[in-house]
Motif scaffolding. Structure first.
Motif, PDB file in Angstrom:
ATOM      1  N   LEU A  91       1.962   5.432   6.838  1.00  0.00           N
ATOM      2  CA  LEU A  91       2.922   4.893   5.901  1.00  0.00           C
ATOM      3  C   LEU A  91       4.108   4.498   6.567  1.00  0.00           C
ATOM      4  O   LEU A  91       4.726   3.295   6.680  1.00  0.00           O
ATOM      5  N   ALA A  92       4.841   5.525   7.436  1.00  0.00           N
ATOM      6  CA  ALA A  92       5.859   5.305   7.943  1.00  0.00           C
ATOM      7  C   ALA A  92       5.619   4.226   9.130  1.00  0.00           C
ATOM      8  O   ALA A  92       6.694   3.559   9.185  1.00  0.00           O
ATOM      9  N   ALA A  93       4.590   4.392   9.993  1.00  0.00           N
ATOM     10  CA  ALA A  93       4.513   3.269  11.073  1.00  0.00           C
ATOM     11  C   ALA A  93       4.193   1.833  10.461  1.00  0.00           C
ATOM     12  O   ALA A  93       4.615   0.951  10.801  1.00  0.00           O
ATOM     13  N   ASP A  94       3.548   1.793   9.076  1.00  0.00           N
ATOM     14  CA  ASP A  94       3.515   0.515   8.795  1.00  0.00           C
ATOM     15  C   ASP A  94       4.559  -0.117   8.364  1.00  0.00           C
ATOM     16  O   ASP A  94       4.902  -1.392   8.421  1.00  0.00           O
ATOM     17  N   LEU A  95       5.339   0.658   7.529  1.00  0.00           N
ATOM     18  CA  LEU A  95       6.839   0.263   7.092  1.00  0.00           C
ATOM     19  C   LEU A  95       7.768  -0.095   8.210  1.00  0.00           C
ATOM     20  O   LEU A  95       8.431  -1.108   8.124  1.00  0.00           O
ATOM     21  N   ALA A  96       7.550   0.623   9.099  1.00  0.00           N
ATOM     22  CA  ALA A  96       8.619   0.424  10.429  1.00  0.00           C
ATOM     23  C   ALA A  96       8.053  -1.077  11.042  1.00  0.00           C
ATOM     24  O   ALA A  96       8.827  -1.702  11.374  1.00  0.00           O
ATOM     25  N   GLU A 131      13.551   4.514  12.203  1.00  0.00           N
ATOM     26  CA  GLU A 131      14.379   5.331  12.855  1.00  0.00           C
ATOM     27  C   GLU A 131      13.644   6.771  13.075  1.00  0.00           C
ATOM     28  O   GLU A 131      14.014   7.555  13.653  1.00  0.00           O
ATOM     29  N   VAL A 132      12.715   7.082  12.264  1.00  0.00           N
ATOM     30  CA  VAL A 132      11.872   7.972  12.349  1.00  0.00           C
ATOM     31  C   VAL A 132      10.994   8.115  13.664  1.00  0.00           C
ATOM     32  O   VAL A 132       9.931   7.191  13.706  1.00  0.00           O
ATOM     33  N   THR A 133      10.975   9.085  14.374  1.00  0.00           N
ATOM     34  CA  THR A 133      10.329   9.210  15.908  1.00  0.00           C
ATOM     35  C   THR A 133       9.263   9.970  15.838  1.00  0.00           C
ATOM     36  O   THR A 133       8.346   9.990  16.539  1.00  0.00           O
ATOM     37  N   GLN A 134       9.330  11.186  14.853  1.00  0.00           N
ATOM     38  CA  GLN A 134       8.397  12.174  15.362  1.00  0.00           C
ATOM     39  C   GLN A 134       8.375  13.005  13.773  1.00  0.00           C
ATOM     40  O   GLN A 134       9.046  12.710  12.877  1.00  0.00           O
ATOM     41  N   GLY A 135       7.287  13.657  13.530  1.00  0.00           N
ATOM     42  CA  GLY A 135       6.841  14.303  12.138  1.00  0.00           C
ATOM     43  C   GLY A 135       7.690  15.628  12.114  1.00  0.00           C
ATOM     44  O   GLY A 135       8.412  15.869  13.125  1.00  0.00           O
ATOM     45  N   PRO A 136       7.453  16.371  10.929  1.00  0.00           N
ATOM     46  CA  PRO A 136       6.408  15.815  10.044  1.00  0.00           C
ATOM     47  C   PRO A 136       6.962  14.497   9.283  1.00  0.00           C
ATOM     48  O   PRO A 136       7.953  14.699   8.574  1.00  0.00           O
ATOM     49  N   TYR A 137       6.066  13.767   9.006  1.00  0.00           N
ATOM     50  CA  TYR A 137       6.205  12.461   8.434  1.00  0.00           C
ATOM     51  C   TYR A 137       6.391  12.643   6.824  1.00  0.00           C
ATOM     52  O   TYR A 137       6.908  11.689   6.270  1.00  0.00           O
ATOM     53  N   LYS A 138       5.624  13.436   6.265  1.00  0.00           N
ATOM     54  CA  LYS A 138       5.655  13.559   4.997  1.00  0.00           C
ATOM     55  C   LYS A 138       7.111  13.905   4.488  1.00  0.00           C
ATOM     56  O   LYS A 138       7.525  13.308   3.558  1.00  0.00           O
ATOM     57  N   ASP A 139       7.473  15.015   5.176  1.00  0.00           N
ATOM     58  CA  ASP A 139       8.908  15.312   4.674  1.00  0.00           C
ATOM     59  C   ASP A 139      10.001  14.302   4.830  1.00  0.00           C
ATOM     60  O   ASP A 139      10.945  14.032   4.159  1.00  0.00           O
ATOM     61  N   ALA A 140       9.519  13.576   6.089  1.00  0.00           N
ATOM     62  CA  ALA A 140      10.751  12.476   6.424  1.00  0.00           C
ATOM     63  C   ALA A 140      10.650  11.496   5.194  1.00  0.00           C
ATOM     64  O   ALA A 140      11.747  10.787   4.878  1.00  0.00           O
ATOM     65  N   MET A 141       9.321  11.071   4.895  1.00  0.00           N
ATOM     66  CA  MET A 141       9.437   9.873   4.017  1.00  0.00           C
ATOM     67  C   MET A 141       9.824  10.485   2.727  1.00  0.00           C
ATOM     68  O   MET A 141      10.445   9.606   1.685  1.00  0.00           O
ATOM     69  N   LEU A 142       9.693  11.514   2.239  1.00  0.00           N
ATOM     70  CA  LEU A 142      10.282  12.164   1.013  1.00  0.00           C
ATOM     71  C   LEU A 142      11.798  12.202   0.934  1.00  0.00           C
ATOM     72  O   LEU A 142      12.287  12.139   0.124  1.00  0.00           O
ATOM     73  N   GLY A 143      11.968  12.736   2.190  1.00  0.00           N
ATOM     74  CA  GLY A 143      13.621  12.577   2.417  1.00  0.00           C
ATOM     75  C   GLY A 143      14.420  11.129   2.186  1.00  0.00           C
ATOM     76  O   GLY A 143      15.511  11.014   1.937  1.00  0.00           O
ATOM     77  N   ILE A 144      13.473  10.387   2.678  1.00  0.00           N
ATOM     78  CA  ILE A 144      13.957   8.683   2.698  1.00  0.00           C
ATOM     79  C   ILE A 144      13.855   8.296   1.330  1.00  0.00           C
ATOM     80  O   ILE A 144      14.932   7.632   0.962  1.00  0.00           O
ATOM     81  N   ASP A 145      13.052   8.620   0.441  1.00  0.00           N
ATOM     82  CA  ASP A 145      13.235   8.208  -0.965  1.00  0.00           C
ATOM     83  C   ASP A 145      11.996   9.048  -1.792  1.00  0.00           C
ATOM     84  O   ASP A 145      10.870   8.953  -1.360  1.00  0.00           O
TER      85      ASP A 145
END
Length: 415
Positions: A91-96, A131-145
């Motif tokens: 998801l993060a890669a596709d949105l970026a 701007e996200v370059t490394q995981g954990p991606y789940k925490d990163a995406m939940l932190g974004i929104d």
């Protein structure tokens, strides 16, 4: 001599048969060549648009094309809880990638059809995901929104991952799928399309009945008058065809407004003290549409009446039937094929009206064509517009078969 002539006759007969067949083939080829341009025209202008309309109603590859990695992984998600870490990474890669390719707004628009208000969140998530370059991606995406932590969002993404979707057709019927995939009805404050379809059918039926009541006596008058007089009246009947539909509708707009001729005349005759609400109402819509559609109902009835011999009614009168009984029992049944043709033609044409309700009708008088135009021009939502058109087409076909079952399409005559 006879034995020799028999083979000659056989050869002549075979040669004649071959020539006859060649002539028939040439005639069929010429006939096909004459009608082929018409077939091509009908295919390109009628069949192909219907095929494209039906395809757009169930086909939307936006998510599958712009979010390929997420779409592939979501096919393996069981729909319970939230997806795993690799799916969040995709998801993060596709949105970026979509944000960099400036297609993130298309993703947001598609998801916004089913999740109101998510478009801005998707665009913001795409900017932050780049701007996200490394995981954990789940925490990163939940932190974004926090929207990415809702199972309903992922359920919509999973359904949208397939290029074929039932969303547009279901929404045109005031239905939808919940996050568990169960069919539910749209909340009453947002369910409008069934009401619109019923309104479209109701207005079309009212106009059809009005044109029949007004057109039948005129058709009868045209059929029994002398040719010179009937030709003059026929010119008056056909006169509206000499002006465009928009001009005729605009004329009714002028006539029906509060300060128009009709309201001024009513006040001048002291029949009313205040302007009647003739414009922006159901009355104005039906009146304007009746004026436009009247010739389409009248002409098939008139063409059938011209073929009815007056001797039938005379014979009934000579046998003791009164004028009304002779008309009702003898003449009227013979005109039913023309009535069927005119009413069916008028009803089907009324289903697609857009300009007249838009100009002289109120908010509660807009027909389905107006919402199709709004979906195309205002929302750029081809799926929604195609679904509304497909449902209207299906309803028309169903009514056609019901009409054929009750009346019989073979009884329709245009003269």
């Amino acid at each position: 001599m006879t034995a020799i002539s028999e083979p000659i006759k056989s050869r002549d007969a075979a040669t004649l048969d071959l020539r006859h067949r060649a002539t028939e083939r040439a005639r069929r080829v010429r006939a096909l060549a004459l009608v082929l341009p018409l077939f091509i025209f009908l295919f390109l202008s009628f069949v192909m648009p219907i095929v494209v309309l039906l395809r757009n109603a169930v086909y939307d590859p936006t998510i599958s094309q712009l979010m390929p990695h997420s779409s592939a992984l979501l096919t393996q998600w069981d729909g319970k809880g939230l997806p795993d870490e690799p799916t969040f990474a995709a998801l993060a890669a596709d949105l970026a990638s979509a944000y960099k390719a400036k297609t993130i707004a298309q993703i947001g628009t598609r998801l916004n059809y089913e999740l109101s208000g998510i478009r801005s969140k998707v665009i913001a998530s795409g900017r932050k995901a780049s701007e996200v370059t490394q995981g954990p991606y789940k925490d990163a995406m939940l932190g974004i929104d926090s929207v990415w932590g809702e199972r309903g969002t992922w359920a919509v993404l999973k359904r949208s991952a397939s290029p074929y979707t039932s969303f547009f057709v279901l929404s045109a019927l005031d239905l939808n799928l919940n996050q568990d995939g169960a069919l539910t009805t749209t909340p009453s404050d947002r369910a409008i399309y069934i009401t619109i379809f019923v309104r479209t059918l109701t207005i079309s039926a009212l106009v059809t009945v009005a044109t029949l009541l007004l057109g039948y006596p005129v058709a009868y008058l045209l059929a029994i008058l002398p040719t010179r007089t009937s030709n003059l009246l026929m010119i008056l009947v056909l006169l509206p065809f000499w002006t465009s539909l928009l001009v005729r509708t605009t004329a009714w707009f002028v006539l029906l407004q509060d300060q128009g001729i009709i309201n001024d005349a009513l006040r001048y005759l002291h029949l009313t003290n205040a302007p009647l609400p003739l414009i922006f109402s159901r009355f104005g819509t039906v009146v304007a549409m009746t004026h436009i559609q009247l010739p389409f109902t009248l002409l098939p009835i008139y063409s059938v009446m011209k073929t009815i011999s007056p001797n039938y009614v005379r014979a009934a009168r000579s046998l003791g039937a009164g004028p009304f009984l002779a008309f009702w029992k003898i003449y009227f049944p013979l005109t039913v094929p023309g009535i069927a043709a005119g009413c069916l033609l008028t009803f089907i044409l009324c289903l697609g009206y857009y300009i007249t309700p838009a100009l002289v009708g109120g908010p509660t008088d807009q027909m389905v064509s107006g919402f199709i135009a709004q979906a195309l021009n205002g929302e750029n939502n081809w799926g929604k517009a195609s679904a509304l058109g497909a449902v209207l087409l299906f309803a028309t076909i169903v009514l056609y078969f019901v009409y054929n079952r009750l009346v019989g399409i073979d009884k329709i005559r245009f003269g």
